[in-house]
Design a protein around this motif. Structure first.
Motif, PDB file in Angstrom:
ATOM      1  N   ALA A 177      39.251  16.587 -29.054  1.00 32.28           N
ATOM      2  CA  ALA A 177      38.696  15.283 -28.693  1.00 32.28           C
ATOM      3  C   ALA A 177      38.953  14.958 -27.224  1.00 32.28           C
ATOM      4  N   VAL A 178      40.166  15.246 -26.760  1.00 33.52           N
ATOM      5  CA  VAL A 178      40.477  14.997 -25.340  1.00 33.52           C
ATOM      6  C   VAL A 178      39.575  15.854 -24.461  1.00 33.52           C
ATOM      7  N   THR A 179      39.397  17.106 -24.853  1.00 35.29           N
ATOM      8  CA  THR A 179      38.562  18.004 -24.056  1.00 35.29           C
ATOM      9  C   THR A 179      37.140  17.460 -23.944  1.00 35.29           C
ATOM     10  N   VAL A 180      36.577  17.027 -25.079  1.00 32.37           N
ATOM     11  CA  VAL A 180      35.205  16.509 -25.041  1.00 32.37           C
ATOM     12  C   VAL A 180      35.128  15.288 -24.137  1.00 32.37           C
ATOM     13  N   ALA A 181      36.077  14.370 -24.315  1.00 30.64           N
ATOM     14  CA  ALA A 181      36.007  13.125 -23.547  1.00 30.64           C
ATOM     15  C   ALA A 181      36.165  13.396 -22.056  1.00 30.64           C
ATOM     16  N   LEU A 182      37.107  14.277 -21.722  1.00 27.51           N
ATOM     17  CA  LEU A 182      37.355  14.532 -20.310  1.00 27.51           C
ATOM     18  C   LEU A 182      36.191  15.286 -19.680  1.00 27.51           C
ATOM     19  N   ARG A 183      35.640  16.265 -20.409  1.00 25.87           N
ATOM     20  CA  ARG A 183      34.517  17.024 -19.839  1.00 25.87           C
ATOM     21  C   ARG A 183      33.286  16.150 -19.728  1.00 25.87           C
ATOM     22  N   GLY A 184      33.094  15.290 -20.719  1.00 24.47           N
ATOM     23  CA  GLY A 184      31.976  14.349 -20.627  1.00 24.47           C
ATOM     24  C   GLY A 184      32.116  13.480 -19.393  1.00 24.47           C
ATOM     25  N   GLY A 185      33.336  13.035 -19.141  1.00 22.02           N
ATOM     26  CA  GLY A 185      33.579  12.226 -17.954  1.00 22.02           C
ATOM     27  C   GLY A 185      33.409  13.031 -16.685  1.00 22.02           C
ATOM     28  N   ALA A 186      33.806  14.302 -16.742  1.00 21.78           N
ATOM     29  CA  ALA A 186      33.754  15.126 -15.541  1.00 21.78           C
ATOM     30  C   ALA A 186      32.326  15.367 -15.070  1.00 21.78           C
ATOM     31  N   VAL A 187      31.362  15.365 -16.006  1.00 19.70           N
ATOM     32  CA  VAL A 187      29.964  15.560 -15.587  1.00 19.70           C
ATOM     33  C   VAL A 187      29.615  14.526 -14.535  1.00 19.70           C
ATOM     34  N   SER A 188      29.899  13.291 -14.875  1.00 18.81           N
ATOM     35  CA  SER A 188      29.556  12.232 -13.927  1.00 18.81           C
ATOM     36  C   SER A 188      30.372  12.397 -12.653  1.00 18.81           C
ATOM     37  N   GLY A 189      31.671  12.723 -12.788  1.00 17.17           N
ATOM     38  CA  GLY A 189      32.518  12.873 -11.607  1.00 17.17           C
ATOM     39  C   GLY A 189      31.995  13.922 -10.649  1.00 17.17           C
TER      40      GLY A 189
END
Lengths: 717, 717
Positions: free
Chosen positions: A138-150
C-alpha cells in the motif's frame, strides 16, 4: 552542458511513465471500490476541466495584455555581451516573447497538475485494494502514485525552461536569454495561483460542508455514503492538495531556475564561462536522479510506522543530492577554486530542507509542547482552544524566520567568499537549488497524503473492515504529517526563491534604466506606502480566500439539506444521494469564488507601479521594490501562521481522539466529550487557514516576484 | 515663541485641576455604592503600585544601561550650526543626557497614567450616582473624569518636551537639542509598553476568568457580587483601558513632538528661522485649547443617544483645531508664502482623524455588513463565527492602510510644494500634528469607556434598578464604541508618528556617520533578514501577549474555584468573597507575564543592530532601518486585524443579545440560543486581541522607532 538537464528531464518523464504503467496494471479491488473510485475520478476530472477552462481564458487574456503592454509601452532591452558590445532587443520583440513564454509556462504547469492528479486518483483505489494485502504494498502504491506528479512537474519545469532558453537564443546570447524567458515563470505562477486557490477553496468548502451537514446536523459519521457531499470531499483532497501543491512547487522550481540564471549572468560576464548560467539546470537534473533512487529505495516493513520508511527514502535522496551538488559544482564552477565555497552554500540549502521539516514537526505534532498546549486549552472550551491555537500559530513565525534568515545570511556569506561579482547572491541561489533538489521526492510525499486519505475513504464507503482499515488509517495519519511537512518546505523554498527573484528584479530594472538600481530610499513616502500596501494585500487576500471557503460551503450545505428533504430514502439508506450534483455545485461555486482573490495580487502591483510612474516626484520602481520585499516577508510570515496553526489545531483534535489527553485523575478525555467538541471547532477554523489561504500565500509571494519582473518595463519612466 | 506651549501646558494642568475639583465634590451615592467604589479604587491602586515598582526598576536599569552604552561605545554627535560651523557634543555627554531624558519621559508617562486613573476610578461611583438623576449629568461626570487624564497626559508631554529642550540648550543650539532629547520619547514608550501590556493582560485575564468561572461554570450572571473575580474585572477596565491607552497616547504626542522638531532642523538651517523647530510645540498648545472648549461644550439631551452629544463636542474641537492650525501656520511659517501648503497638510491630518473614526465604525458596528456577517455566521456554530471574524479582521487592514497611505502621500506632496529642503517630510509632520491636536478630547472619550463600564457594574452590584440602570447601560454601550474608535485613532497616529521617527532615524544616522544616509540596499540579505525579523517580532510579541492572558486567567479561575469550594457560604450569598485576594493574585500573575513580551521588542533591535555591526561585510544601520520600517508596517496591519476583529466579534454578540439577528422566519435569535453561545466564543477570542495584543502593538511600533533612534550610535562602525 545542456545534456544533463535534458537527460534529467527525459529520465524523469520516462520514470513517470514507468510508474504510471506500474500503477495502472495493479488490481482495483472489489466492484464497490471500483465504483467509488470511478465516481471520484469523474468528479475530479469534471472540476479540473471546468477549472482549466476558466484559467485558460484568464491566461490567454493575460498573455495578450502583458505582451501588448510590454511590447507597446515598455522600453527596449539592452544588454552587454562579453566584449562589452550592447545588444538591443526591441520592446516589441520582448513583448511577444514574454507572451509566448507565459503561455508555455501556464501550459506546462496545467499539464503537470492534470496528469499528476489523474494518476493520483487512479492510485486511490489501487492503494485501498493493496491495503487489504499489507502495508508495504500500500505504501509503495501511494508513494509511486504521488511520485508521478512529482517527477512530471519537475521534468516539465526543467524541459520547459531549457527549451525556451535555447529557443530564445540561449546558445548565442546566454546573457540575454534569461531576461526573455521570465514570462515562463509568470505563466507558471499565474496558473499555480488559480489552481491552488480554486482547489483549496473547493477542498475545504466540501470538507466543512460535509462535516457541518453530516456529522453536526444529521449525526452520521464521516465518509458516510448517505451524505451527498462525501464524494465532493474526497474529490477535494485531490484537486486541493495534489493539483494545488503541484502547481505551487512547479512554480518554485521554474522561478528558481530563471532567477538563478539571471543571477549567473554577472559571473558569466566576469569569467566568460557560460557554466554560471546553465548551472541551475544541471543541478536540477542531478536532483531528479537523486529523488528517483530515493523513491525506489522505500520499503515499509510490516508493523512499522510508514513515516520511518519515507524518512529513510528521503535521507537516501538527500545523500545523493549532496553527491550531485558536489559533482556539479566541482566540474562546472571550480576554475579558480571557488567550488568549495559554493558547495558549502549548496549544503546549506540541502540542510535547510531537513531543518524546516523538524521545525514543522515540532509545531504541529502531538508529541511536542505546542499541540499539547492547544489540546489542554480545549478543556475550558472552544474560546480557549482558539486563543491557544492563535498564540501557537503566531509563535511559529519564529522558526520559519530563523530558518530562512540563517540560510540566506550563511549562503550569501559563503558565496561572497568566492570574490566573484554578485558572488553572495549566487551563493543564495546555490542554496535555493540545493533545497529544491529533493523537490520530486517531497512532492511524492505530499501527494501520498491525498491518495491515502482517499484510500481510507474508499475502504470506509465500501464497508471493508479489519486489517485493511487499520492499515489505511495508519497511512492516512502519515499522509496528514507529510502534507504538513510539505507546506513547511514549500513555504521556505518560496521565501528563498522570492529573494532570488528580487535580485533578478533589481538586475532587470538596472538594465532597463541603464544605470545600477540597487538601493531604495526608505525615507520616501511611496516606498513606505508600497510596503504598507504589500502587507495589506496579503491580509486582504487571506480574507477573501477564507471567506470564499465559507461562501462555497454554504452552497453545499443547502444542496445536501435539499437532497435529504426531498428524498427521505437517502437517510434510510435505500436510495443513493446525487453525488454528482453536489460535486458540480461545489465546483461552480468554488470557481466563482476563486476569481476575486486571484485577480487581486495581479492587479495590485500593476496599479502601484503604473500609478506611481505617472505621479511626478514619485519613483515607481522603488515603490514596487518595497511592495515586493515587504509583501514577500509578510506573505511568508502569515503563511507560517496559517499553515502551522491549522496543522496544530488538527493534531490537537487527533490527540484527543487517540485518547492521549488526560483529565486531572489521569483518565483519557476522548471523543464525544465537550473537550473534543472544542477541539473540533479549532480544527474547523484551521482548515481554510492551512489548506486554502496558507498555501495560496506561498504562490502569491512568487507571483508578486514574477509579475513585477515581467512588467518592470511598465514602471520605468 | 515658547509662550504658547508653556501657556498651553499650564492651562491644561489648571483645567485638569478644575475638573478634578468639580468631580470630587459631586455626591458618591449610597453607602453600598461607595463601598464598591472604594474596593475598586483600592484594587486599582494596589495594582498600579506593584506595576510601577516593577516598571520603575526596569526603567532605572535601562536608563543606566542606555546611558552607559551610548556614552561609552557610541560616537560623538556633530551638528552644523547656521554658519556651517561644526558643534561637537561628546559621546559621554550624549549618554548622560539621554539617560536623564529617558527617566524624565518615563516619569511623566507614569505620572499622567497614575493621576488620570486615580480620577477615573473616583469618577466611577459619582457617575453611577449621577445616572440616578439623569443622562446629562452622568455623561458630564464620565466625560470630565476622562478629560482629566486626557489633559494631564498632553500637558505633561508638552511641558516635559519643552522643558528638556530648553534645558539641553534649545535656546542657544536649536539644531542640536532635538537630538539630545530623544531619550524622553524612549522613556515614554518604555513605560507605555509595560503599562499597556500589564494593564491589558490584567484586564482581559480578569474578564475571561470572571466569565469562565462565573457565567460558564457556575451559571451566575455577569458582575454578580458572589463572584470573587468581579472586582478584579472592574479594576481591570481602569488599569487596561485607562492607564494603558493613556500611556500609549502620551507616547504618541511625545514622539511626534520630538520627531517633528528633528525634521524642522533642515528648514531651520535653510531659513534661519527657529520657528520651524518650535512649531510642533505651538500647534500642540492650540490643540489643548481646542479640545478644552470641545469638552466644555458637550451637553447631552435627555433621551438622545449620548454618542451624538460626544460627536457634537468633537466637531467643535475639530473646528477650533482648524483655526488653531491656521493661526500657527500663517503666523510662524508663512515668510515666503509656504503657509497655504502647510496648512493644507495640517487639514489632511485633521480630516484623517475624522475619517479613521468612520472607517472603524464601519468595521465594528452592528449597523454595517462586517458585524452582520459575523452574527449570521454564528448560526452555524462557533467555528464559522471565528472564521468569519478572522476574514473581517484581515479585511480591515484595507481601510487602515488606505487612510494612512493617502494621508502620507498627500501631506508629503503638499509639503514638497513649499520648495523647502525636507519640505515633503515636514508636510507629513504637520499632518501628524493636525491629527494629534484633538488628542485630549479623544483620550477623554476613551476614558469615558471604563468609567461608564464601572458605573454600570457598581449599579448592578449595588442592586439599583429602573431608570438609573437603563441610563448606565446606554452609556456603557457608548463607552464600548468610544473605546473602539480611540484604538483606530491611536493606531493611525502611531503609523504617522512612526513614519516621522523613521525620518528622524535616517537624519540621526546621517549626522553620526557624517554622510547622508537616505537609501537602503534592498538587495542585501541583512536588509531582507532585518525585515523578516521585524514581522516575526510583531507576530511572536502578539503570541506572548495573548498567551499571557490565558495563563493569568488560569490563576484567577483557580482562586475563585478555591473560594467557592472552601467557603460554601459565598454561593449562598451569606459570606462575601475575598475580592482583594483575587485582585492581588491577578496582579502578581499579570505582572510576571508582562516581562517576556515587554523585553522582546527592546532586545530584538539591539541584537540586530549590534550583531550586524560586528559581522564584516554587513551594514547594521541598513538592517535596523529595514527592521524599523517593515516592523512598523507589520505592527500596524496586525494591530488593525486584532483591534477590529475583536471589536466586530464583541458587537456581533451584542447584536444577538439585542435581538437584532433574525432566523428564517423573521423571529429574533436572542440570548440563551446556540447562536448566542457561538457568538460568545467569538467575543472571548476577540478580547485578548483587541484589549491586550492590538493596543500593545501600537506601542511596540513607536518603541521600535524611539529605541533605534536612541541607540543608533551603537550600530555604526
Amino acid at each position: 552542458m545542456w545534456i544533463v538537464p535534458v537527460a534529467g528531464g527525459v529520465i524523469a518523464v520516462l520514470f513517470a511513465l514507468y510508474l504510471i504503467r506500474d500503477i495502472l496494471r495493479r488490481d482495483t479491488g472489489t466492484d464497490r471500490m471500483r465504483e467509488i473510485g470511478d465516481i471520484i475520478l469523474e468528479g475530479a476530472m469534471a472540476f479540473l476541466k471546468r477549472q482549466y477552462r476558466t484559467i485558460g481564458i484568464l491566461a490567454i487574456v493575460t498573455a495578450v495584455a502583458v505582451g501588448a503592454l510590454v511590447g507597446l509601452v515598455g522600453g527596449d532591452l539592452k544588454a552587454k555581451d562579453l566584449a562589452g558590445k550592447e545588444i538591443v532587443t526591441s520592446a516589441f520583440q520582448v513583448g511577444w516573447m514574454t507572451a509566448i513564454a507565459f503561455l508555455l509556462g501556464a501550459f506546462c504547469s496545467a499539464l503537470s497538475g492534470f496528469v499528476g492528479m489523474y494518476i493520483s486518483v487512479k492510485s486511490n483505489v489501487r492503494c485501498a485494494s493493496a491495503a487489504r494485502r499489507g502495508l508495504n504494498e500500500a505504501v509503495t502504491v501511494a508513494l509511486r502514485g504521488g511520485a508521478v506528479s512529482g517527477f512530471l512537474i519537475v521534468a516539465l519545469s526543467l524541459l520547459g525552461v531549457t527549451a525556451i532558453y535555447y529557443a530564445y537564443g540561449g546558445a548565442g546570447k546566454p546573457f540575454l536569454a534569461p531576461h526573455l524567458i521570465v514570462g515562463f515563470g509568470f505563466g507558471a505562477s499565474f496558473v499555480a495561483l488559480f489552481a491552488q486557490l480554486g482547489g483549496g477553496i473547493y477542498t475545504k468548502a466540501a470538507d466543512m460542508g460535509a462535516d457541518l451537514v453530516g456529522k453536526v446536523e444529521s449525526g452520521i459519521p464521516e465518509d458516510d455514503p448517505r451524505n451527498a457531499a462525501v464524494i465532493a470531499d474526497l474529490v477535494g483532497d485531490n484537486v486541493g492538495d495534489c493539483a494545488g501543491r503541484g502547481a505551487d512547487l512547479f512554480e518554485s522550481t521554474a522561478a528558481e531556475n530563471i532567477g538563478a540564471m539571471i543571477l549567473g549572468i554577472a559571473a558569466y560576464l566576469f569569467t566568460g564561462e557560460v557554466a554560471w548560467i546553465l548551472f541551475p539546470l544541471v543541478v536540477r537534473g542531478f536532483g531528479i536522479v537523486a529523488s528517483m533512487v530515493g523513491i525506489l529505495s522505500v520499503r515499509a516493513k510490516e508493523g512499522e510506522n510508514p513515516m520511518n520508511a519515507l524518512n529513510r527514502g528521503y535521507f537516501v535522496s538527500v545523500a545523493l543530492a549532496l553527491v550531485g551538488m558536489a559533482l556539479a559544482v566541482f566540474t562546472m564552477l571550480n576554475k579558480d577554486g571557488q567550488g568549495a565555497w559554493l558547495f558549502a552554500a549548496g549544503v546549506v540549502g540541502i540542510v535547510t530542507s531537513i531543518v524546516i521539516i523538524y521545525v514543522t514537526q515540532y509545531y504541529t505534532e502531538a508529541r511536542y509542547r505546542p499541540v499539547k498546549e492547544i489540546a489542554n486549552a480545549s478543556k475550558t472550551g472552544p474560546a480557549t482552544n482558539i486563543v491557544a491555537g492563535m498564540a501557537v500559530g503566531f509563535e511559529t513565525t519564529f522558526g520559519t524566520a530563523v530558518v530562512i534568515g540563517v540560510s540566506l545570511l550563511l549562503s550569501y556569506w559563503l558565496g561572497a567568499q568566492t570574490g566573484l561579482p554578485g558572488g553572495g547572491f549566487f551563493g543564495t541561489a546555490v542554496a535555493t537549488m540545493g533545497m529544491l533538489m529533493t523537490c520530486p521526492f517531497v512532492l511524492a510525499m505530499d501527494t501520498f497524503g491525498p491518495i491515502t486519505d482517499n484510500a481510507a475513504g474508499i475502504i470506509e464507503m465500501a464497508g471493508i473492515g479489519g486489517d485493511a482499515r487499520r492499515t489505511a488509517d495508519r497511512m492516512d495519519a502519515v499522509g496528514n504529517t507529510t502534507k504538513a511537512l510539505t507546506k513547511g518546505y514549500a513555504m521556505v523554498s518560496a521565501g528563498l526563491a522570492a529573494f532570488l527573484l528580487f535580485q533578478a528584479y533589481m538586475d532587470r530594472v538596472s538594465i532597463l534604466q541603464g544605470k545600477v538600481f540597487d538601493t531604495v530610499n526608505f525615507a520616501r513616502p511611496e516606498v513606505f506606502v508600497g510596503g504598507l500596501i504589500a502587507v495589506m494585500l496579503v491580509f486582504v487576500f487571506s480574507s477573501l480566500a477564507i471567506r470564499a471557503v465559507g461562501n462555497t460551503a454554504g452552497k453545499i450545505i443547502e444542496e445536501v439539506r435539499r437532497q435529504f428533504r426531498e428524498n427521505p430514502g437517502i437517510m434510510l439508506g435505500t436510495v443513493k444521494p446525487d453525488y454528482a450534483r453536489a460535486v458540480d455545485i461545489t465546483a461552480r461555486a468554488g470557481l466563482r469564488q476563486m476569481i476575486a482573490p486571484g485577480i487581486l495580487p495581479i492587479a495590485v502591483p500593476v496599479i502601484v507601479g503604473v500609478v506611481f510612474r505617472f505621479i511626478p516626484s514619485y519613483d515607481a520602481p522603488q515603490a514596487v521594490a518595497a511592495l515586493l520585499m515587504v509583501g514577500t516577508i509578510g506573505g511568508i510570515m502569515l503563511a507560517s501562521f496559517m499553515n502551522n496553526a491549522g496543522g496544530a489545531w488538527d493534531n490537537a483534535k487527533k490527540m484527543i481522539e487517540d485518547n492521549q489527553l488526560k483529565d486531572e485523575q489521569g483518565k483519557p478525555i476522548g471523543k464525544g466529550t465537550l473537550t473534543h467538541a472544542a477541539a473540533v471547532v479549532g480544527d474547523t477554523v484551521g482548515d481554510p487557514c492551512k489548506d486554502t489561504a496558507g498555501p495560496s500565500l506561498h504562490v502569491l509571494v512568487k507571483l508578486l516576484a514574477t509579475i513585477t519582473l515581467v512588467l518592470s518595463p511598465l514602471f520605468i519612466k
